[in-house]
Design a protein around this motif. Structure first.
Motif, PDB file in Angstrom:
ATOM      1  N   GLU A 175      66.075  82.518  46.666  1.00  0.00           N
ATOM      2  CA  GLU A 175      65.043  81.886  47.492  1.00  0.00           C
ATOM      3  C   GLU A 175      65.525  81.701  48.930  1.00  0.00           C
ATOM      4  O   GLU A 175      64.741  81.851  49.879  1.00  0.00           O
ATOM      5  N   LYS A 176      66.790  81.386  49.110  1.00  0.00           N
ATOM      6  CA  LYS A 176      67.334  81.253  50.464  1.00  0.00           C
ATOM      7  C   LYS A 176      67.340  82.604  51.180  1.00  0.00           C
ATOM      8  O   LYS A 176      67.087  82.682  52.394  1.00  0.00           O
ATOM      9  N   VAL A 178      65.168  84.889  50.807  1.00  0.00           N
ATOM     10  CA  VAL A 178      63.785  85.096  51.247  1.00  0.00           C
ATOM     11  C   VAL A 178      63.515  84.267  52.504  1.00  0.00           C
ATOM     12  O   VAL A 178      62.909  84.753  53.473  1.00  0.00           O
ATOM     13  N   GLU A 179      63.960  83.030  52.520  1.00  0.00           N
ATOM     14  CA  GLU A 179      63.774  82.181  53.693  1.00  0.00           C
ATOM     15  C   GLU A 179      64.472  82.762  54.926  1.00  0.00           C
ATOM     16  O   GLU A 179      63.975  82.634  56.048  1.00  0.00           O
ATOM     17  N   ALA A 198      62.051  84.895  40.585  1.00  0.00           N
ATOM     18  CA  ALA A 198      62.458  84.762  41.989  1.00  0.00           C
ATOM     19  C   ALA A 198      62.539  86.130  42.657  1.00  0.00           C
ATOM     20  O   ALA A 198      62.156  86.298  43.827  1.00  0.00           O
ATOM     21  N   ASP A 201      58.968  87.374  43.367  1.00  0.00           N
ATOM     22  CA  ASP A 201      58.412  86.741  44.563  1.00  0.00           C
ATOM     23  C   ASP A 201      58.962  87.399  45.826  1.00  0.00           C
ATOM     24  O   ASP A 201      58.229  87.611  46.807  1.00  0.00           O
ATOM     25  N   ALA A 202      60.248  87.732  45.800  1.00  0.00           N
ATOM     26  CA  ALA A 202      60.857  88.382  46.961  1.00  0.00           C
ATOM     27  C   ALA A 202      60.239  89.768  47.177  1.00  0.00           C
ATOM     28  O   ALA A 202      59.929  90.149  48.315  1.00  0.00           O
TER      29      ALA A 202
END
Length: 415
Positions: A175-176, A178-179, A198, A201-202
């Motif tokens: 998730e990081k 992606v951020e 996850a 989603d990426a």
């Protein structure tokens, strides 16, 4: 007397021709190679000449030189010292006076200088995010941590690398990524039910995904473009071939970490399927104290014929356990271990290692992912992920780390 005179004349003529050739060669070297006949662009020019000779009534031989002008022989050039008498001493070099040749130097048009081509300023370097599930103290993950930066450097990428045995920490790391708006994510697929959402989603946000290690059957669901791993079943088959070729007969223990990647157990299953000279018993153990646990297992199976650890990290523990118990089965391993860390006497107790792709999985998958990102940003080559199962290699042991001893009934060919 006449024959002697002719022979003498022939010798003199031969010497004179050699002298004149030498003189001409020196002149050409001075005028063509070093002097004014050297073209400005560094190309040398040449000319074609021939020697003329005639005998006069008094027996004297006269020499001259002619130059080819491209269509005919030019005017004869006559050095002032060009006469050689019949009384010339034998085996003595004679020289004519120099002659100077005029040689035209070809005019070479200079190459046009290309106008500089305007190029665009390079944009920011893409970023590769690598997230793995390994324990950083394990050798296989040390290899991965070493090769991920190498891959990024070779490909001209920035790198974000993290290793988390805990699945939740891996999800947070993805998730990081992606951020941070990375362009590529390379991940292992352990704990797929937690990690894959996850990665999905990426991928939905346009990030290119690749994977490596165990879990290739989950690559499609993760949106992976390519998955690189060792063929675990092939590793077990190669181990079976080694035990058979070494004449092992009877029980073989296949030891694997009970918390290890799921593919390692597949190696034990394949070993059992292809080993025909006895039984294969898969035995899980924990990492609390590998030496003591392996020693306990050997104490229970003192008649064991073969022992293989499916992670080479455990070779030192297996060797210590064998020394402690006095049980000495034929020892092998699946995985890569720097044998230079072992004493020579211990290296010689290792019959073989089946080396896997631990050193190259991250590098190969990163290179393939970058290729698709760079040149095929919208392409998916196949209906699903490309799967690359690398065939394992075998290193055989023996005295001082060389080839293993050849049995008396062997044909001398190492397997």
């Amino acid at each position: 007397m006449l024959a002697r005179y002719r022979l003498h004349l022939l010798l003199i003529a031969t010497f004179a021709i050699a002298v004149l050739l030498t003189t001409v060669a020196n002149q050409l070297a001075g005028h063509l190679i070093v002097g004014p006949a050297e073209a400005e662009n560094g190309e040398s020019v040449s000319t074609e000449v021939r020697i003329n000779a005639k005998r006069l009534d008094n027996g004297v031989v006269e020499f001259g030189l002619q130059q080819w002008d491209g269509s005919a022989w030019g005017e004869r050039l006559l050095p002032s010292q060009r006469f050689f008498s019949p009384g010339t001493e034998v085996d003595r070099w004679l020289s004519s006076s120099p002659v100077e040749l005029a040689v035209a130097v070809p005019v070479v048009e200079p190459m046009p200088v290309a106008e500089p081509v305007a190029t665009e300023e390079p944009g920011p370097r893409p970023t590769l995010c690598v997230v793995v599930d390994g324990d950083s103290t394990a050798l296989v993950w040390q290899f991965t941590a070493l090769n991920a930066p190498r891959a990024a450097d070779l490909l001209g990428l920035d790198l974000e690398y993290s290793s988390h045995p805990d699945a939740e920490a891996r999800v947070a790391a993805i998730e990081k990524c992606v951020e941070d708006e990375v362009q590529m994510i390379l991940s292992t697929l352990a704990d797929p039910d937690m990690v894959i959402p996850a990665l999905q989603d990426a991928a939905a946000q346009g990030i290119k995904i690749a994977s490596f290690g165990a879990g290739g059957d989950h690559a499609d669901r993760a949106g992976s473009l390519i998955h690189v791993s060792l063929d675990e079943a092939a590793a077990g088959r190669r181990a079976a071939e080694q035990f058979e070729s070494l004449g092992v007969s009877g029980l073989v223990l296949c030891l694997f970490d009970e918390g290890d990647r799921q593919g390692r157990q597949r190696s034990c299953d394949s070993l059992a399927e292809h080993y025909e000279s006895g039984e294969v018993l898969p035995v899980p153990f924990s990492l609390n104290d590998p030496r003591s646990e392996i020693a306990t297992i050997l104490s229970l199976y003192v008649d064991v014929a073969g022992l293989i650890v499916v992670e080479a990290d455990f070779l030192p523990a297996a060797l210590e356990a064998m020394t402690f118990t006095g049980v000495e089965p034929v020892l092998g391993a699946i995985g890569e271990y720097p044998l230079s860390r072992l004493r020579t006497v211990d290296r010689d107790r290792i019959a073989f290692t089946v080396t896997d792709l631990a050193r190259f999985e991250a590098l190969l998958s990163a290179a393939a992912l970058h290729l698709m990102y760079r040149y095929h940003p919208n392409a998916r080559f196949f209906e699903g992920a490309m799967l690359f199962d690398g065939a394992p290699n075998v290193h055989t042991g023996g005295p001082t780390g060389g080839p293993r001893p050849v049995p008396e009934d062997d044909d001398g060919q190492d397997q």
